[in-house]
Structure formats: C-alpha cells, structure tokens
Design an enzyme around this catalytic site. Sequence first.
Site, short mmCIF file in Angstrom:
data_model
loop_
_atom_site.label_atom_id
_atom_site.label_comp_id
_atom_site.label_asym_id
_atom_site.label_seq_id
_atom_site.Cartn_x
_atom_site.Cartn_y
_atom_site.Cartn_z
N LYS A 180 0.83 -1.21 0.00
CA LYS A 180 0.00 0.00 0.00
C LYS A 180 0.86 1.26 0.00
O LYS A 180 0.51 2.28 -0.64
CB LYS A 180 -0.93 0.00 1.21
CG LYS A 180 -1.83 1.25 1.33
CD LYS A 180 -2.68 1.44 0.07
CE LYS A 180 -3.83 2.42 0.29
NZ LYS A 180 -3.47 3.75 0.74
N GLU A 182 0.65 6.75 -6.66
CA GLU A 182 -0.48 7.68 -6.71
C GLU A 182 0.00 9.13 -6.70
O GLU A 182 -0.52 9.97 -7.46
CB GLU A 182 -1.38 7.41 -5.50
CG GLU A 182 -2.54 8.35 -5.31
CD GLU A 182 -3.20 8.10 -3.96
OE1 GLU A 182 -3.14 9.00 -3.09
OE2 GLU A 182 -3.75 7.00 -3.75
#
Length: 303
Positions: free
Chosen positions: A176, A183
């Site tokens: 993550k 991102e």
Amino acid sequence: MSKEIGIIGLGKMGSNMARRLREKGWTVHGYDSSVSAVQELEREGIHGAASSEELIGSLEFPRLLWLMVPAGEPVETLLFGEDGIAKKLSKGDVIIDGGNSFYKDSIARAKKIEKLGLKYIDVGFSGGPAGARNGACLMIGGDEDTFRTLEPLFSDLSLPGGYKFFPGAGAGHFVKMVHNGIEYGMMQSIAEGFGILEKSDYRLKLAEVADIYNHGSVIESRLMGWLKSGFAQHGQDLAEVSGSVGHTGEGEWTAKTAKEMGIEAKVIEESFAFRVQSAKKPSFVGKILSALREQFGGHSVKK
C-alpha cells in the site's frame, strides 16, 4: 470465527466499513473517542461502546478487532500505551491494523503482539470512504493461516477480486505504501498537465478536457474522472480550493525506502517535494491536487 467484529476508529473510513459489514450480516461493535460518531452508528444498528475496554468485553472469544486510526503514534498508543488494548486481549484474539501504517512499524508491532499470543494482520486499504462503503481494494499482509481464517471478512469488505494476500508481517502495508507513492506521481502528472492547459491561449473548458481524456484515451482513469467531478463542484478556476497540498507520509516513506534500496524514484520523490513546497508556494497545480484528494479521500480543500 463468527461474523462478529469490533472496529476502533469510526471516522469516514471506519464508519462506512461498519455500515457495509452490517449489511453483509456481521454483528458490528464500534468505539470512537467522538461520542457523536458512536451515537450516529448506534441509530443504524451498530453496537456502540463507551471505551475500548467496553468494546473488548462485548466481543465473543476469539475476538476480532479492526483498528482504523491514524498511522504512527495513535496506533502505538492504542496498542501498547498505558491503557493499551494489547494486554487486555486473550491468546488467539486477532488484531487487524487497517490504517496506512509504515511497514517497518507493522513488522515491529507484529513481533510484540505475537509474543502476547495474539495474531496480527496488516491491511493496506485503498478506495477512500466510498470504497469502505461500496467495496474496497485490500492489500493484506501477515500470517497465511490467519488470513485464510479471515478471508470471508476481506471478501465482504472488498470489490469482487479486490483483495490479495502477501506473506509476511508488514507486506500489506508495504504494498500500500508503494501504491500511494505511485499515486503521488500519477496525480502530479495530471495536475501539471492541467496547469499547462489552464495557462494556454486556448479557451479550454477543463472539465470537458478531463471528460474526453476519460473516454477511451490512454490516460483514462478514476483520477481523471474525479478531476472532472472536482471542476463540476468547484468551477474551472477552483477559486475556493487551496493551492497548498496536504500529505500524510506515504509518498515520503516510498521515496526514502527506494533510497535505502538504491533505487531511483525521482517522480515520487519530486511529487512529495512539491507538496511540501506548496505550503509556501500555492499554485493552480496545487489546487488540482487538492481537488483530487477531496474527491477520493474526503480531504479538506479549504484555503
């Protein structure tokens, strides 16, 4: 394990998780330091608790606890502080850290928790509040036997095909962390591109540009869709949106981890640096980033 769970942390994410799981047939107990957050969910059929200790006492053994609190010291204090929950649990109970903790912290916590006879799973949670409500993307680390036992929970929380197990303590949070670094870079590229579009001599409607980019182009994406929604909500000039961009640590962790590995991650590193510098140098590019963060994560865009 029975379909019973306690959730500590009933903010935007935790509250929507509680709602989704209740609809999936789970008995959900919840605690938050905000009394109003607990009361709101009680009206929807969630069993509220006035303290973490009361929450633990309301669960059948073996207990299943999902922590949805901010990464760092809040998690550490909740688990191992003077009034920490780890020593109040019993052998065989399971703790899931569903926040975006730094993976090295997760490795250390797993060792401490396992010494107490407890089980620890780390979950990287992507999808924001909407994902928590309608189906998320889950990146799960820890012990595989524990994961298999909990697989119905992850299935109920995620979109179809939206959860994967990665063996080893901290592995879910590591995957993550890198996701969030990526991102940062993707968002920065979009923001810079729209900064160029906004500065051009053409009278471009930026919402229409975002819309056409999102119909079959190579850069079609959820981010582009969220940007279109941001323009629709705040107007082309994003006048009320802050040009200073918030950041929560994962981009920095990814850049530092890459350095430790001897890997260049210039895009991620520079994307994080832009956010830091935007506190003193707000810009239209920063407004784009802030608008995107609001759309998928519910983050404030106020100046």
